[in-house]
Design a protein around this motif. Structure first.
Motif, PDB file in Angstrom:
ATOM      1  N   MET A  92       0.702  -1.375  -0.069  1.00 57.84           N
ATOM      2  CA  MET A  92      -0.188  -0.355  -0.479  1.00 57.84           C
ATOM      3  C   MET A  92       1.228   1.598   0.110  1.00 57.84           C
ATOM      4  O   MET A  92       0.173   2.593  -0.492  1.00 57.84           O
ATOM      5  CB  MET A  92      -1.115  -0.098   1.709  1.00 57.84           C
ATOM      6  CG  MET A  92      -1.647  -0.938   1.122  1.00 57.84           C
ATOM      7  SD  MET A  92      -3.181  -0.501   0.552  1.00 57.84           S
ATOM      8  CE  MET A  92      -4.834  -1.770   1.206  1.00 57.84           C
ATOM      9  N   SER A  93       2.084   1.513   0.732  1.00 64.34           N
ATOM     10  CA  SER A  93       2.866   2.182   0.953  1.00 64.34           C
ATOM     11  C   SER A  93       3.742   2.147  -0.223  1.00 64.34           C
ATOM     12  O   SER A  93       3.784   3.345  -0.688  1.00 64.34           O
ATOM     13  CB  SER A  93       3.910   2.480   1.680  1.00 64.34           C
ATOM     14  OG  SER A  93       3.293   1.783   3.768  1.00 64.34           O
ATOM     15  N   PHE A  94       3.903   1.377  -1.357  1.00 64.66           N
ATOM     16  CA  PHE A  94       4.511   1.797  -2.485  1.00 64.66           C
ATOM     17  C   PHE A  94       3.659   2.107  -3.511  1.00 64.66           C
ATOM     18  O   PHE A  94       4.147   3.181  -3.881  1.00 64.66           O
ATOM     19  CB  PHE A  94       5.009   0.618  -3.211  1.00 64.66           C
ATOM     20  CG  PHE A  94       6.525  -0.453  -3.181  1.00 64.66           C
ATOM     21  CD1 PHE A  94       6.731  -0.103  -1.421  1.00 64.66           C
ATOM     22  CD2 PHE A  94       7.191  -0.850  -3.614  1.00 64.66           C
ATOM     23  CE1 PHE A  94       8.397  -0.405  -1.179  1.00 64.66           C
ATOM     24  CE2 PHE A  94       8.821  -0.527  -2.979  1.00 64.66           C
ATOM     25  CZ  PHE A  94       9.060  -1.028  -2.053  1.00 64.66           C
ATOM     26  N   LEU A  95       2.441   1.864  -3.944  1.00 63.30           N
ATOM     27  CA  LEU A  95       1.323   2.252  -4.043  1.00 63.30           C
ATOM     28  C   LEU A  95       0.872   3.823  -3.885  1.00 63.30           C
ATOM     29  O   LEU A  95       0.235   4.867  -4.995  1.00 63.30           O
ATOM     30  CB  LEU A  95      -0.294   1.726  -4.800  1.00 63.30           C
ATOM     31  CG  LEU A  95      -1.390   1.462  -5.419  1.00 63.30           C
ATOM     32  CD1 LEU A  95      -0.192   1.470  -6.175  1.00 63.30           C
ATOM     33  CD2 LEU A  95      -1.845   0.198  -4.631  1.00 63.30           C
ATOM     34  N   THR A  96       0.883   4.504  -2.396  1.00 65.69           N
ATOM     35  CA  THR A  96       1.359   5.595  -2.016  1.00 65.69           C
ATOM     36  C   THR A  96       2.100   6.854  -2.195  1.00 65.69           C
ATOM     37  O   THR A  96       1.361   7.178  -3.063  1.00 65.69           O
ATOM     38  CB  THR A  96       0.281   5.482  -0.906  1.00 65.69           C
ATOM     39  OG1 THR A  96      -0.561   4.705  -0.093  1.00 65.69           O
ATOM     40  CG2 THR A  96      -0.076   6.982  -0.013  1.00 65.69           C
ATOM     41  N   PHE A  97       3.129   6.431  -2.801  1.00 69.16           N
ATOM     42  CA  PHE A  97       4.223   7.070  -1.524  1.00 69.16           C
ATOM     43  C   PHE A  97       5.307   7.146  -3.141  1.00 69.16           C
ATOM     44  O   PHE A  97       5.794   8.069  -3.033  1.00 69.16           O
ATOM     45  CB  PHE A  97       5.020   6.782  -0.770  1.00 69.16           C
ATOM     46  CG  PHE A  97       4.151   7.037   0.369  1.00 69.16           C
ATOM     47  CD1 PHE A  97       3.163   8.149   0.837  1.00 69.16           C
ATOM     48  CD2 PHE A  97       4.039   5.402   1.320  1.00 69.16           C
ATOM     49  CE1 PHE A  97       2.698   8.037   1.500  1.00 69.16           C
ATOM     50  CE2 PHE A  97       3.379   5.572   2.687  1.00 69.16           C
ATOM     51  CZ  PHE A  97       2.701   6.939   3.041  1.00 69.16           C
ATOM     52  N   PHE A  98       5.338   6.075  -4.044  1.00 64.40           N
ATOM     53  CA  PHE A  98       6.138   6.430  -4.627  1.00 64.40           C
ATOM     54  C   PHE A  98       5.066   6.466  -6.774  1.00 64.40           C
ATOM     55  O   PHE A  98       4.917   5.625  -6.781  1.00 64.40           O
ATOM     56  CB  PHE A  98       7.580   4.755  -5.124  1.00 64.40           C
ATOM     57  CG  PHE A  98       7.463   4.672  -3.659  1.00 64.40           C
ATOM     58  CD1 PHE A  98       7.809   5.459  -2.789  1.00 64.40           C
ATOM     59  CD2 PHE A  98       7.988   3.387  -3.148  1.00 64.40           C
ATOM     60  CE1 PHE A  98       8.914   5.947  -1.805  1.00 64.40           C
ATOM     61  CE2 PHE A  98       8.270   3.485  -1.928  1.00 64.40           C
ATOM     62  CZ  PHE A  98       8.797   4.295  -0.999  1.00 64.40           C
ATOM     63  N   PRO A 103      13.709   7.776  -9.433  1.00 64.35           N
ATOM     64  CA  PRO A 103      13.862   6.203  -9.440  1.00 64.35           C
ATOM     65  C   PRO A 103      13.427   6.056  -7.920  1.00 64.35           C
ATOM     66  O   PRO A 103      13.968   7.147  -7.293  1.00 64.35           O
ATOM     67  CB  PRO A 103      14.764   5.807  -9.869  1.00 64.35           C
ATOM     68  CG  PRO A 103      15.747   6.897  -9.727  1.00 64.35           C
ATOM     69  CD  PRO A 103      15.168   8.478 -10.253  1.00 64.35           C
ATOM     70  N   LEU A 104      13.220   5.432  -7.461  1.00 69.37           N
ATOM     71  CA  LEU A 104      12.954   4.584  -5.965  1.00 69.37           C
ATOM     72  C   LEU A 104      14.156   4.100  -5.561  1.00 69.37           C
ATOM     73  O   LEU A 104      14.435   2.659  -6.648  1.00 69.37           O
ATOM     74  CB  LEU A 104      11.114   3.792  -6.198  1.00 69.37           C
ATOM     75  CG  LEU A 104      11.456   2.814  -4.590  1.00 69.37           C
ATOM     76  CD1 LEU A 104      11.226   3.628  -3.129  1.00 69.37           C
ATOM     77  CD2 LEU A 104      10.752   1.769  -4.740  1.00 69.37           C
TER      78      LEU A 104
END
Ligand code: PLP
Length: 354
Positions: A92-98, A103-104
């Motif tokens: 969920m955090s990847f989807l929200t914040f990145f 690049p991550l």
């Protein structure tokens, strides 16, 4: 088939083997060898008594659990997010914040799920090489980026980064969200949790799966500024309002309560003691053992290939983790079990390495 062209094809994360059967010594997925706190058993019995409630949806905000965690860590309820294991919280955090074109960043050797999520969510990403001794170089993260994720202590290397270095990465990247995945923090690292009041771009993720002996319950949590948490909730509520079951909320709340604190400390201390013994024994057998701040050891042996040791142990029903990946394909990750399980491991290794 033409329809196959429209499919989102991904290479999934491969979890450690979960062999069925008895007489297996399972040191491959970093599970806790001891049972959860006694309060968890009481909570489970409570579930049976209230089975009629099962027809109702659970609390979508999991307020009881959120509050118990906020009280335990001395933070505000608005700074807490919970999910179905930290894997769910992290996804969920990847989807929200990145959501940047930049690049991550994450280490080249780390929890392999990060790359899987980055690809699944089509997040551009760049792997930052660990130093030769497998430590993280904080300065390497002071480059343009769309976000950062670091496991601390890192897996599978077992090495911890000091809090000053973590703060350097967070403060040096005010335009990005920095996620610190603290799955193993209770086994020796220094938590970044105290930094969330000062840095609103920091998200600290933890789990009940390792130190709290509850991998089967699937409970994970994130701590951060109220603003960060509210963005995370918006995405969660755009996918599934009821991620956590009534049962998980109930037993998680019991486990987070201060009453079980002593039990938790006792179990963790026992594991640390076994870990230090194991590090000594394996070193005597000629293994090179990394300085672990986790509930596992990351080892290599100059005389025998890790893949061969892995297979030979498996023949003897002892499961450890082997990663056929660049730079670490001659290493093994061995979860700390009970002292009895570790004795079986030493015995088997002595036979295998003859
Ligand atoms: C075990 C682990 C997790 C995920 O654990 P959950 O069971 O999903 O909470 C996340 N990150 C790292 C580094 C882990 O080792």
């Amino acid at each position: 088939m033409a329809w196959e062209e429209n499919i989102h094809k991904v290479v999934p994360y491969v979890p450690g083997e979960q062999p069925v059967g008895t007489n297996i010594i399972k040191l491959n997925t970093n599970e806790n060898p001891y049972p959860p706190a006694p309060g968890v058993a009481d909570a489970l019995r409570g579930i049976a008594d209230e089975y009629d409630l099962m027809r109702r949806y659970p609390d979508p905000d999991a307020r009881d659990l959120t509050k118990a965690l906020a009280d335990y860590y001395g933070i505000e309820d608005e700074q807490v997010f919970v999910g179905v294991g930290s894997d769910d919280v992290l996804a969920m955090s990847f989807l929200t914040f990145f959501d940047s074109d930049k690049p991550l960043l994450f280490p080249d050797i780390t929890y392999s799920f990060y790359e899987v999520w980055a690809k699944l969510f089509r997040i551009p990403n760049k792997r930052i090489p660990l130093r030769d001794d497998f430590t993280i170089d904080p300065d390497a993260y002071l480059i343009p980026n769309g976000g950062i994720v670091i496991a601390n202590p890192n897996a599978p290397t077992s090495l911890a980064l000091d809090l000053d270095s973590i703060e350097k990465i967070v403060s040096g990247n005010p335009d990005s969200v920095v996620i610190i995945d603290e799955a193993y923090i209770d086994f020796g690292g220094e938590s970044a949790l105290p930094l969330i009041d000062r840095y609103d771009n920091l998200l600290v993720v933890q789990t009940f799966s390792k130190s709290r002996s509850m991998a089967g319950a699937r409970i994970g949590m994130a701590f951060g500024s109220a603003k960060l948490i509210s963005y995370l909730k918006d995405v969660k509520f755009s996918i599934n309002s009821y991620t956590m079951s009534r049962d998980a909320i109930r037993i998680g709340t019991a486990a987070a309560s201060l009453a079980d604190e002593n039990y938790f400390k006792e179990v963790t201390d026992r594991i640390l003691k076994t870990r230090e013994e194991a590090a000594g024994r394996l070193t005597e057998m000629g293994f090179d053992v990394a300085h672990s701040a986790t509930n596992f050891l990351f080892v290599t042996h100059p005389d025998m290939k890790a893949s061969d040791i892995y297979s030979a142990l498996k023949e003897k029903n002892i499961y450890v983790r082997y990663f056929n990946l660049p730079r670490i394909d001659d290493h093994l990750r061995i979860t700390i079990g009970t002292p009895e399980e570790m004795e079986e491991l030493y015995k088997a290794l002595q036979e295998v390495m003859k």
